[in-house]
Scaffold this motif. Sequence first.
Motif, mmCIF file in Angstrom:
data_model
loop_
_atom_site.group_PDB
_atom_site.id
_atom_site.type_symbol
_atom_site.label_atom_id
_atom_site.label_comp_id
_atom_site.label_asym_id
_atom_site.label_seq_id
_atom_site.Cartn_x
_atom_site.Cartn_y
_atom_site.Cartn_z
ATOM 1 N N LEU A 34 79.647 48.096 -28.668
ATOM 2 C CA LEU A 34 80.352 48.478 -27.447
ATOM 3 C C LEU A 34 79.491 49.377 -26.561
ATOM 4 O O LEU A 34 79.555 49.294 -25.322
ATOM 5 N N GLU A 35 78.665 50.234 -27.171
ATOM 6 C CA GLU A 35 77.752 51.059 -26.380
ATOM 7 C C GLU A 35 76.689 50.194 -25.694
ATOM 8 O O GLU A 35 76.326 50.450 -24.536
ATOM 9 N N VAL A 36 76.199 49.191 -26.402
ATOM 10 C CA VAL A 36 75.212 48.274 -25.820
ATOM 11 C C VAL A 36 75.827 47.519 -24.631
ATOM 12 O O VAL A 36 75.207 47.399 -23.562
ATOM 13 N N LEU A 37 77.040 47.029 -24.821
ATOM 14 C CA LEU A 37 77.708 46.285 -23.750
ATOM 15 C C LEU A 37 78.003 47.178 -22.548
ATOM 16 O O LEU A 37 77.865 46.756 -21.395
ATOM 17 N N GLN A 38 78.415 48.412 -22.798
ATOM 18 C CA GLN A 38 78.679 49.336 -21.694
ATOM 19 C C GLN A 38 77.410 49.620 -20.904
ATOM 20 O O GLN A 38 77.421 49.672 -19.671
ATOM 21 N N ALA A 39 76.296 49.780 -21.606
ATOM 22 C CA ALA A 39 75.027 50.021 -20.923
ATOM 23 C C ALA A 39 74.609 48.806 -20.106
ATOM 24 O O ALA A 39 74.154 48.935 -18.955
ATOM 25 N N ALA A 40 74.766 47.609 -20.681
ATOM 26 C CA ALA A 40 74.444 46.392 -19.938
ATOM 27 C C ALA A 40 75.344 46.255 -18.710
ATOM 28 O O ALA A 40 74.908 45.801 -17.648
ATOM 29 N N TYR A 41 76.592 46.685 -18.856
ATOM 30 C CA TYR A 41 77.535 46.602 -17.739
ATOM 31 C C TYR A 41 77.121 47.501 -16.578
ATOM 32 O O TYR A 41 77.335 47.160 -15.408
ATOM 33 N N THR A 251 77.237 34.246 -34.639
ATOM 34 C CA THR A 251 78.472 35.026 -34.643
ATOM 35 C C THR A 251 78.773 35.499 -33.221
ATOM 36 O O THR A 251 77.862 35.605 -32.378
ATOM 37 N N PRO A 252 80.033 35.805 -32.925
ATOM 38 C CA PRO A 252 80.352 36.342 -31.599
ATOM 39 C C PRO A 252 79.540 37.582 -31.253
ATOM 40 O O PRO A 252 79.076 37.739 -30.109
ATOM 41 N N ASN A 253 79.343 38.483 -32.219
ATOM 42 C CA ASN A 253 78.594 39.707 -31.932
ATOM 43 C C ASN A 253 77.133 39.422 -31.605
ATOM 44 O O ASN A 253 76.538 40.067 -30.732
ATOM 45 N N ASP A 254 76.530 38.443 -32.289
ATOM 46 C CA ASP A 254 75.148 38.080 -31.973
ATOM 47 C C ASP A 254 75.056 37.485 -30.563
ATOM 48 O O ASP A 254 74.076 37.722 -29.845
ATOM 49 N N CYS A 255 76.055 36.718 -30.183
ATOM 50 C CA CYS A 255 76.075 36.180 -28.815
ATOM 51 C C CYS A 255 76.141 37.295 -27.793
ATOM 52 O O CYS A 255 75.441 37.270 -26.769
ATOM 53 N N LEU A 256 76.970 38.287 -28.044
ATOM 54 C CA LEU A 256 77.114 39.402 -27.107
ATOM 55 C C LEU A 256 75.841 40.228 -27.013
ATOM 56 O O LEU A 256 75.435 40.641 -25.922
ATOM 57 N N ARG A 257 75.197 40.473 -28.163
ATOM 58 C CA ARG A 257 73.923 41.195 -28.137
ATOM 59 C C ARG A 257 72.879 40.413 -27.333
ATOM 60 O O ARG A 257 72.082 41.000 -26.583
ATOM 61 N N THR A 258 72.892 39.094 -27.493
ATOM 62 C CA THR A 258 71.935 38.257 -26.775
ATOM 63 C C THR A 258 72.157 38.346 -25.271
ATOM 64 O O THR A 258 71.198 38.512 -24.494
ATOM 65 N N LEU A 259 73.400 38.245 -24.841
ATOM 66 C CA LEU A 259 73.700 38.351 -23.408
ATOM 67 C C LEU A 259 73.288 39.719 -22.871
ATOM 68 O O LEU A 259 72.756 39.825 -21.756
ATOM 69 N N ALA A 260 73.538 40.772 -23.641
ATOM 70 C CA ALA A 260 73.147 42.109 -23.203
ATOM 71 C C ALA A 260 71.630 42.210 -23.056
ATOM 72 O O ALA A 260 71.122 42.799 -22.096
ATOM 73 N N MET A 261 70.900 41.639 -24.003
ATOM 74 C CA MET A 261 69.437 41.685 -23.924
ATOM 75 C C MET A 261 68.945 40.989 -22.661
ATOM 76 O O MET A 261 68.057 41.503 -21.945
ATOM 77 N N PHE A 262 69.515 39.827 -22.352
ATOM 78 C CA PHE A 262 69.090 39.128 -21.138
ATOM 79 C C PHE A 262 69.428 39.945 -19.889
ATOM 80 O O PHE A 262 68.662 39.947 -18.921
ATOM 81 N N ARG A 263 70.548 40.664 -19.900
ATOM 82 C CA ARG A 263 70.875 41.500 -18.739
ATOM 83 C C ARG A 263 69.887 42.648 -18.599
ATOM 84 O O ARG A 263 69.463 42.977 -17.483
ATOM 85 N N PHE A 264 69.485 43.271 -19.695
ATOM 86 C CA PHE A 264 68.512 44.349 -19.631
ATOM 87 C C PHE A 264 67.171 43.855 -19.084
ATOM 88 O O PHE A 264 66.495 44.565 -18.338
ATOM 89 N N VAL A 265 66.778 42.644 -19.457
ATOM 90 C CA VAL A 265 65.487 42.105 -19.019
ATOM 91 C C VAL A 265 65.576 41.551 -17.602
ATOM 92 O O VAL A 265 64.717 41.830 -16.751
ATOM 93 N N LEU A 266 66.611 40.760 -17.333
ATOM 94 C CA LEU A 266 66.764 40.100 -16.024
ATOM 95 C C LEU A 266 67.766 40.905 -15.191
ATOM 96 O O LEU A 266 68.851 40.437 -14.859
ATOM 97 N N THR A 267 67.375 42.095 -14.824
ATOM 98 C CA THR A 267 68.308 43.084 -14.281
ATOM 99 C C THR A 267 69.163 42.563 -13.130
ATOM 100 O O THR A 267 70.385 42.701 -13.143
ATOM 101 N N HIS A 268 68.542 41.962 -12.115
ATOM 102 C CA HIS A 268 69.307 41.557 -10.944
ATOM 103 C C HIS A 268 69.408 40.041 -10.786
ATOM 104 O O HIS A 268 69.807 39.546 -9.730
ATOM 105 N N ALA A 269 69.072 39.300 -11.837
ATOM 106 C CA ALA A 269 69.285 37.855 -11.814
ATOM 107 C C ALA A 269 70.706 37.555 -12.279
ATOM 108 O O ALA A 269 71.345 38.359 -12.955
#
Length: 328
Positions: A34-41, A251-269
């Motif tokens: 949840l902390e990772v997702l909040q930061a990505a948000y 797993t759902p959690n691995d999917c969410l971590r993956t999406l967060a990682m892409f947001r951190f890398v592709l900040t404004h895409a």
Amino acid sequence: MNWKALANRILDGGEPISREEALAVLNSSDDELLEVLQAAYLIRKNWFGKKVSLHVLKNAKSGVCPEDCSFCSQSKTSTAEVAEYEMQSADEIVAGAAEAMEMQALRYCVVTSSRAPSEGELKIITEAASRIKAANPQLELCASMGFLTEEKAQRLKDSGVDRFNHNLETSANFYPSICSTHQYEDRVETAKTVKKVGLDLCCGGLIGMGETLEDRVDLALALKELQADSAPINFLDPREGTELEGQERLTPNDCLRTLAMFRFVLTHAEVRIAGGRETCLRHLQPLSLYPANSMFTNGYLTTGGSGYEADKQMIEDAGFELGHLVNA
């Protein structure tokens, strides 16, 4: 790791996320999720607010692809039961655009199963694009037709196509494991051609094919280097009859971590939750909207989805809203 501090560093114009930090996102624990997702948000909200853009797919040529991509039910090696038909008419493609407008879609994405567009197929797409833009200039058009020459890319742009999709799928290192009829570099070349003629580049990948976490980070960094405007992130939903039919789902959690990682890398895409979201994210789908700002609705190329009304309800229930991109 202090995930909020990492997001704020990126937003404040500091150092972009490093490869090691991107790997740390993927290796983070469930307790940190949840902390990772909040930061990505925080990054997602900075560029896109709370808007979620909808994209509608049109499978304009199905099940007759000459390539051997191991994950694809339309590949020449697949025995999956999918509809097979040659290129649809311009009238059928135009009719699909009207349906996309009814679903408040930002983009209408026309896809063909092929190595590259033939002259006849290109003429159909360019005619349809011109007609769609004349009737609905606000609807953005995306085409996905395989490899492009610069001349064909320019013709698509001139006809009114706004964006071209050509996914890298995975890392350069892992790509030979999933396809032998063309090379990873061929995909990179088409992506560069798309950018060269001034089309937006839609370029993402498929996660969960057996690649390593390092492969996933390498894919994200490659998309950043190509300056992808949009990154559809698919999760493998193994199809019976394909070479990867026995692959275990993420797993759902691995999917969410993956999406967060892409947001951190592709900040404004634009980061889009794409194929496999229903079966892999399951009941955690609403949380995917914290890193991602767009999604496909009303199904995919050869499989159905949860449907427009259900997707719309999910977006609203999660506190987000339908709309065009903030920076569009």
